[in-house]
Design an enzyme around this catalytic site. Sequence first.
Site, short mmCIF file in Angstrom:
data_model
loop_
_atom_site.label_atom_id
_atom_site.label_comp_id
_atom_site.label_asym_id
_atom_site.label_seq_id
_atom_site.Cartn_x
_atom_site.Cartn_y
_atom_site.Cartn_z
N GLY A 99 -5.48 2.71 -7.40
CA GLY A 99 -6.31 3.71 -6.46
C GLY A 99 -6.72 3.33 -5.07
N ASP A 100 -7.04 4.10 -4.38
CA ASP A 100 -7.46 4.36 -2.95
C ASP A 100 -8.27 5.67 -2.73
OD1 ASP A 100 -7.77 2.21 -0.57
OD2 ASP A 100 -7.50 4.03 0.27
N LYS B 81 0.77 -1.11 -0.04
CA LYS B 81 0.03 -0.10 0.04
C LYS B 81 1.07 1.34 0.16
CE LYS B 81 -4.43 1.01 0.60
NZ LYS B 81 -5.63 -0.07 0.12
N THR C 5 -15.39 -2.74 -6.57
CA THR C 5 -15.26 -3.06 -5.01
C THR C 5 -16.71 -2.68 -4.60
OG1 THR C 5 -13.25 -1.86 -5.16
CG2 THR C 5 -14.08 -2.05 -3.09
N1 GLU Z 1 -7.41 0.13 -2.82
C1 GLU Z 1 -8.24 -1.07 -3.15
C2 GLU Z 1 -8.20 -1.72 -1.73
O1 GLU Z 1 -8.19 -1.42 -0.71
C3 GLU Z 1 -7.83 -1.51 -4.16
C4 GLU Z 1 -6.40 -1.94 -4.38
C5 GLU Z 1 -6.06 -2.29 -5.87
O2 GLU Z 1 -6.71 -2.51 -6.62
O3 GLU Z 1 -4.78 -2.78 -6.24
O4 GLU Z 1 -8.19 -3.12 -1.76
#
Ligand code: GLU
Length: 445
Positions: A165-166, A126, A210
């Site tokens: 993203g996040d 992350k 998501t």
């Molecule tokens: N940020 C998202 C998560 O918490 C997606 C991470 C990704 O697609 O690599 O899983």
Amino acid sequence: MHTAAEAVYQDVLRRNPAEPEFHQAVAEFLHSIGPVLNEHPEYTEHALLERLVEPERQIIFRVPWIDDNGTCQVNRGYRVEFNSALGPYKGGLRFHQSVNRNIIKFLGFEQIFKNSLTGLGIGGGKGGSDFDPHGRSDNEVMRFCQSFMGELYRHIGQFTDVPAGDIGVGGREIGYLFGQYKKLTNRFEAGVLTGKKLGWGGSLGRTEATGYGTVMFAASMLATKGQQLEGQKVAISGSGNVAIYAAQYAQMQGAKVVTVSDSSGWVYDEAGIDVALLQQIKEVERGRIKEYADRKGGAAYHSEGRPWQVPVDVALPCATQNELDGSDARTLVKGGVRCVAEGANMPCTPEAIEVFQQAGVLYAPGKAANAGGVATSALEMEQNASRSKWTFDQVAAKLADIMANIHDNCAETAAHYGAAGDYVLGANIAGFTRVADAMIDQGFI
Ligand code: GLU
């Protein structure tokens, strides 16, 4: 807590001072895995747990950039490459003023087990920055992203580490980051980032994944009790990517979503959230949720309290960590909530989780319920690697399969360890064993 796990936890507290969210994520995990440590004492050998709680690599860097007034601003960038036993590090970038090493470590730690649960070949990582894109012009965001990538590019790659993203990072930011990576490396390496726009390597369905996946997980939990989403009243917090598509999919299943929120307040819409209007305000205009209530007749805006005071059947916290505490949980239980699935990462406090579990509420932790996003990122990487493009329906069908498998894996694991219905225990043990077995196979690294 199992004695081996307790010793590891004490060490984590001692070696990572002032990192409360990281401690919280590690504590929840270590609490859950006692039964598997009893059954498989080999998991307590060769410092396996000690290695698991120590990131493989932590990168912290300066991000200087020039704002629209010509002033130099300085932010801090992070990438925590936590565990690569199952594949390249994979996980999002968060741009938000609350970001610090503690937050990135908690998110990276959760990501290891979430990614493992998808069954795909992705390790955990992350990153992010304390930069806040809100109120910044497109040019400022671009210059920030270019400076951020000016350092990050040497640490990532399609086989090394694949950010996405996040919070605060969507298609716009991924575009600027990708452009700079391409320029610095002179490579069109599509699989180095996911969440790309559709014309240049993005996957259909990634934007929705998501939120859709979280609702699919909630539906699977309800199905174990012979219930369905149709006709249920749903409270959602947040109004970003996860919340918008959770609301859309819940309503496609015949549920009624009555709340959304942002950091200033929340909206109650008895008639059901108008997702097209929400998308217009949040995705197109980058506005605030108050505007939703201003424009939609019958919707009420509240600057005090949280959406959890509304009596609902299903609650989907899709905003941020620790946004739903013990008192919110008690209010939801009193209001009759039967199912809670986390679209955000660690939105429920430990006390809230205990309240839900003691009241017999179906409760799914984010590492299981919101894994559809990162799973679809892995599907995006698969399309990039094979230079192919799947249809929306192909991606959606794979997502549905993956979410059903995660649900069943968590449920069966919990039942195997005598804790039927405990999705926290099921998710942690099922996520852990796959990573632990790979770590054992790969030696003491
Ligand atoms: N940020 C998202 C998560 O918490 C997606 C991470 C990704 O697609 O690599 O899983």
